[in-house]
Scaffold this motif. Structure first.
Motif, PDB file in Angstrom:
ATOM      1  N   PHE A  59      49.230  26.705  26.313  1.00 16.65           N
ATOM      2  CA  PHE A  59      48.006  27.444  26.575  1.00 16.65           C
ATOM      3  C   PHE A  59      47.551  28.192  25.321  1.00 16.65           C
ATOM      4  CE2 PHE A  59      50.204  27.217  30.701  1.00 16.65           C
ATOM      5  CZ  PHE A  59      49.217  26.606  31.466  1.00 16.65           C
ATOM      6  N   ASP A  60      46.250  28.380  25.205  1.00 18.50           N
ATOM      7  CA  ASP A  60      45.674  29.187  24.131  1.00 18.50           C
ATOM      8  C   ASP A  60      45.640  30.629  24.635  1.00 18.50           C
ATOM      9  OD1 ASP A  60      44.329  30.177  21.954  1.00 18.50           O
ATOM     10  OD2 ASP A  60      42.381  29.349  22.540  1.00 18.50           O
ATOM     11  N   THR A  61      46.445  31.520  24.057  1.00 16.53           N
ATOM     12  CA  THR A  61      46.590  32.861  24.605  1.00 16.53           C
ATOM     13  C   THR A  61      46.094  33.938  23.654  1.00 16.53           C
ATOM     14  OG1 THR A  61      48.834  33.223  23.742  1.00 16.53           O
ATOM     15  CG2 THR A  61      48.644  32.134  25.885  1.00 16.53           C
ATOM     16  N   ARG A  62      45.616  35.017  24.244  1.00 17.49           N
ATOM     17  CA  ARG A  62      45.314  36.253  23.526  1.00 17.49           C
ATOM     18  C   ARG A  62      45.797  37.393  24.410  1.00 17.49           C
ATOM     19  NH1 ARG A  62      39.916  35.152  25.261  1.00 17.49           N
ATOM     20  NH2 ARG A  62      39.264  34.502  23.188  1.00 17.49           N
ATOM     21  N   THR A  63      45.961  38.579  23.839  1.00 23.59           N
ATOM     22  CA  THR A  63      46.380  39.736  24.617  1.00 23.59           C
ATOM     23  C   THR A  63      45.331  40.828  24.550  1.00 23.59           C
ATOM     24  OG1 THR A  63      47.609  40.726  22.778  1.00 23.59           O
ATOM     25  CG2 THR A  63      48.829  39.248  24.266  1.00 23.59           C
ATOM     26  N   ALA A  64      45.347  41.688  25.568  1.00 22.87           N
ATOM     27  CA  ALA A  64      44.452  42.844  25.622  1.00 22.87           C
ATOM     28  C   ALA A  64      45.179  43.952  26.354  1.00 22.87           C
ATOM     29  CB  ALA A  64      43.151  42.482  26.341  1.00 22.87           C
ATOM     30  N   THR A  65      44.920  45.196  25.970  1.00 26.21           N
ATOM     31  CA  THR A  65      45.606  46.325  26.581  1.00 26.21           C
ATOM     32  C   THR A  65      44.624  47.430  26.945  1.00 26.21           C
ATOM     33  OG1 THR A  65      46.088  47.488  24.508  1.00 26.21           O
ATOM     34  CG2 THR A  65      47.689  45.831  25.234  1.00 26.21           C
ATOM     35  N   LEU A  66      45.110  48.343  27.777  1.00 23.12           N
ATOM     36  CA  LEU A  66      44.288  49.431  28.300  1.00 23.12           C
ATOM     37  C   LEU A  66      43.619  50.255  27.201  1.00 23.12           C
ATOM     38  CD1 LEU A  66      43.425  51.149  30.802  1.00 23.12           C
ATOM     39  CD2 LEU A  66      45.534  52.457  30.446  1.00 23.12           C
ATOM     40  N   ASP A  67      44.338  50.527  26.119  1.00 21.52           N
ATOM     41  CA  ASP A  67      43.827  51.423  25.084  1.00 21.52           C
ATOM     42  C   ASP A  67      42.979  50.725  24.034  1.00 21.52           C
ATOM     43  OD1 ASP A  67      44.949  53.709  26.248  1.00 21.52           O
ATOM     44  OD2 ASP A  67      46.894  53.312  25.325  1.00 21.52           O
ATOM     45  N   ASP A  68      42.791  49.416  24.157  1.00 20.58           N
ATOM     46  CA  ASP A  68      41.843  48.731  23.280  1.00 20.58           C
ATOM     47  C   ASP A  68      40.419  49.144  23.652  1.00 20.58           C
ATOM     48  OD1 ASP A  68      43.917  47.315  22.111  1.00 20.58           O
ATOM     49  OD2 ASP A  68      43.683  45.557  23.410  1.00 20.58           O
ATOM     50  N   PRO A  69      39.479  49.061  22.709  1.00 16.24           N
ATOM     51  CA  PRO A  69      38.074  49.312  23.063  1.00 16.24           C
ATOM     52  C   PRO A  69      37.638  48.415  24.221  1.00 16.24           C
ATOM     53  CG  PRO A  69      38.328  49.177  20.681  1.00 16.24           C
ATOM     54  CD  PRO A  69      39.646  48.757  21.273  1.00 16.24           C
ATOM     55  N   GLU A  70      37.017  49.019  25.230  1.00 15.92           N
ATOM     56  CA  GLU A  70      36.612  48.308  26.455  1.00 15.92           C
ATOM     57  C   GLU A  70      37.814  47.632  27.109  1.00 15.92           C
ATOM     58  OE1 GLU A  70      32.716  46.263  26.380  1.00 15.92           O
ATOM     59  OE2 GLU A  70      32.676  46.782  24.230  1.00 15.92           O
ATOM     60  N   HIS A  71      38.992  48.238  26.927  1.00 15.14           N
ATOM     61  CA  HIS A  71      40.265  47.710  27.454  1.00 15.14           C
ATOM     62  C   HIS A  71      40.536  46.287  26.966  1.00 15.14           C
ATOM     63  CE1 HIS A  71      39.900  51.226  29.856  1.00 15.14           C
ATOM     64  NE2 HIS A  71      39.197  50.707  30.844  1.00 15.14           N
ATOM     65  N   GLY A  72      39.922  45.914  25.861  1.00 18.41           N
ATOM     66  CA  GLY A  72      40.109  44.560  25.334  1.00 18.41           C
ATOM     67  C   GLY A  72      39.376  43.495  26.122  1.00 18.41           C
ATOM     68  N   LEU A  73      38.577  43.903  27.109  1.00 20.78           N
ATOM     69  CA  LEU A  73      37.900  42.948  27.996  1.00 20.78           C
ATOM     70  C   LEU A  73      36.392  43.027  27.790  1.00 20.78           C
ATOM     71  CD1 LEU A  73      40.076  43.562  31.176  1.00 20.78           C
ATOM     72  CD2 LEU A  73      40.308  41.722  29.485  1.00 20.78           C
ATOM     73  N   THR A  74      35.978  42.722  26.588  1.00 22.40           N
ATOM     74  CA  THR A  74      34.558  42.707  26.268  1.00 22.40           C
ATOM     75  C   THR A  74      33.882  41.520  26.955  1.00 22.40           C
ATOM     76  OG1 THR A  74      34.877  41.328  24.305  1.00 22.40           O
ATOM     77  CG2 THR A  74      35.063  43.731  24.018  1.00 22.40           C
ATOM     78  N   GLU A  75      32.574  41.540  26.955  1.00 15.86           N
ATOM     79  CA  GLU A  75      31.827  40.398  27.503  1.00 15.86           C
ATOM     80  C   GLU A  75      32.228  39.114  26.785  1.00 15.86           C
ATOM     81  OE1 GLU A  75      29.815  40.255  30.007  1.00 15.86           O
ATOM     82  OE2 GLU A  75      28.896  42.229  30.342  1.00 15.86           O
ATOM     83  N   ALA A  76      32.349  39.195  25.457  1.00 15.51           N
ATOM     84  CA  ALA A  76      32.678  38.000  24.678  1.00 15.51           C
ATOM     85  C   ALA A  76      34.063  37.474  25.029  1.00 15.51           C
ATOM     86  CB  ALA A  76      32.574  38.309  23.183  1.00 15.51           C
ATOM     87  N   VAL A  77      35.032  38.376  25.178  1.00 14.48           N
ATOM     88  CA  VAL A  77      36.391  37.948  25.531  1.00 14.48           C
ATOM     89  C   VAL A  77      36.411  37.290  26.897  1.00 14.48           C
ATOM     90  CG1 VAL A  77      38.688  38.793  26.166  1.00 14.48           C
ATOM     91  CG2 VAL A  77      37.619  39.568  24.042  1.00 14.48           C
ATOM     92  N   LEU A  78      35.787  37.919  27.871  1.00 14.73           N
ATOM     93  CA  LEU A  78      35.805  37.357  29.225  1.00 14.73           C
ATOM     94  C   LEU A  78      35.041  36.041  29.304  1.00 14.73           C
ATOM     95  CD1 LEU A  78      35.438  40.574  31.397  1.00 14.73           C
ATOM     96  CD2 LEU A  78      37.488  39.178  31.068  1.00 14.73           C
TER      97      LEU A  78
END
Length: 238
Positions: free
Chosen positions: A40-59
């Protein structure tokens, strides 16, 4: 290639103690690594990232999102929760892991409290495969033993799953619906109970296989886009 975003609040592992010893780089790093090893192609994101790492672009670039949280559910911004919910309804897969049952996103998608019984005494768990023909159970076997874990017990206040793939038994006699499949809109959701910040459960090959199978099951399916609203022209005969 399926793109997976592995989300983790990443608090316990930075507080020292057993969590930092078992998952020195965070639970998200462990999950992302074994998923990447499985293609799988993976990336990580965490609570303290900007926008919790879940930006529009990431999603927009995520096929499946995995979610692990425990002590900081309330810190997740409602705006981000709604953003994730909309993506699930549009087809993104969601894997909710262990104490993520109390996350805002899972409760919002389920429409219930998602509450349960629990006890953390390092008890043995037997995870039984109750739907062996399901893709998430492929290659898993009749049961999986987890030597030490936190007990979750019924009643688990969630809607009846569309498919129950795994059921757990614990040394204290409790049982729990541990592998629950749902659909919301075009998105597939899998809740998977085994996993804890102080036990090496995500290092177990059998647990890793189940999570990888679940990612494959939850990835979006190509289909026609439904239309909604007023339809001015009736279907033509012939």
């Amino acid at each position: 290639m399926t793109t997976v975003t592995v989300w983790n609040e990443y608090r316990h592992e930075r507080e020292g103690g057993a969590a930092s010893e078992v998952y020195p780089d965070g639970i998200h790093a462990t999950i992302a690594e074994f998923l990447e090893d499985r293609g799988f192609d993976t990336r990580t994101a965490t609570l303290d990232d900007p926008e919790h790492g879940l930006t529009e672009a990431v999603l927009d670039d995520t096929d499946v999102l995995t979610w692990w949280g425990h002590e900081a559910h309330g810190e997740v911004q409602d705006e981000i929760v709604e953003r994730v919910r909309e993506r699930v309804l549009s087809g993104m897969g969601l894997l909710v892991l262990h104490s993520g049952h109390f996350s805002k996103i899972f409760k919002r998608l389920m429409g219930t409290t998602c509450d349960l019984k629990w006890r953390n005494e390092g008890e043995r768990e037997r995870l039984w495969t109750v739907e062996p023909g399901h893709p998430i159970a492929e290659g898993v076997g009749e049961s999986v033993e987890v030597p030490e874990t936190e007990m979750y017990g019924e009643r688990f206040d969630v809607p009846a799953p569309e498919t129950l793939v795994f059921n757990s038994w614990f040394e204290g006699g409790e049982v729990f619906r541990s592998g629950c499949c749902y659909r919301r809109g075009a998105g597939r959701i899998f809740y998977f109970r085994p996993g804890h910040e102080t036990y090496p459960i995500y290092h177990q090959p059998e647990i890793q296989k189940i999570i990888a199978n679940a990612v494959s099951w939850a990835e979006p399916i190509e289909s026609s886009t439904p239309s909604f609203g007023h339809s001015p022209n009736p279907p033509q005969e012939g």
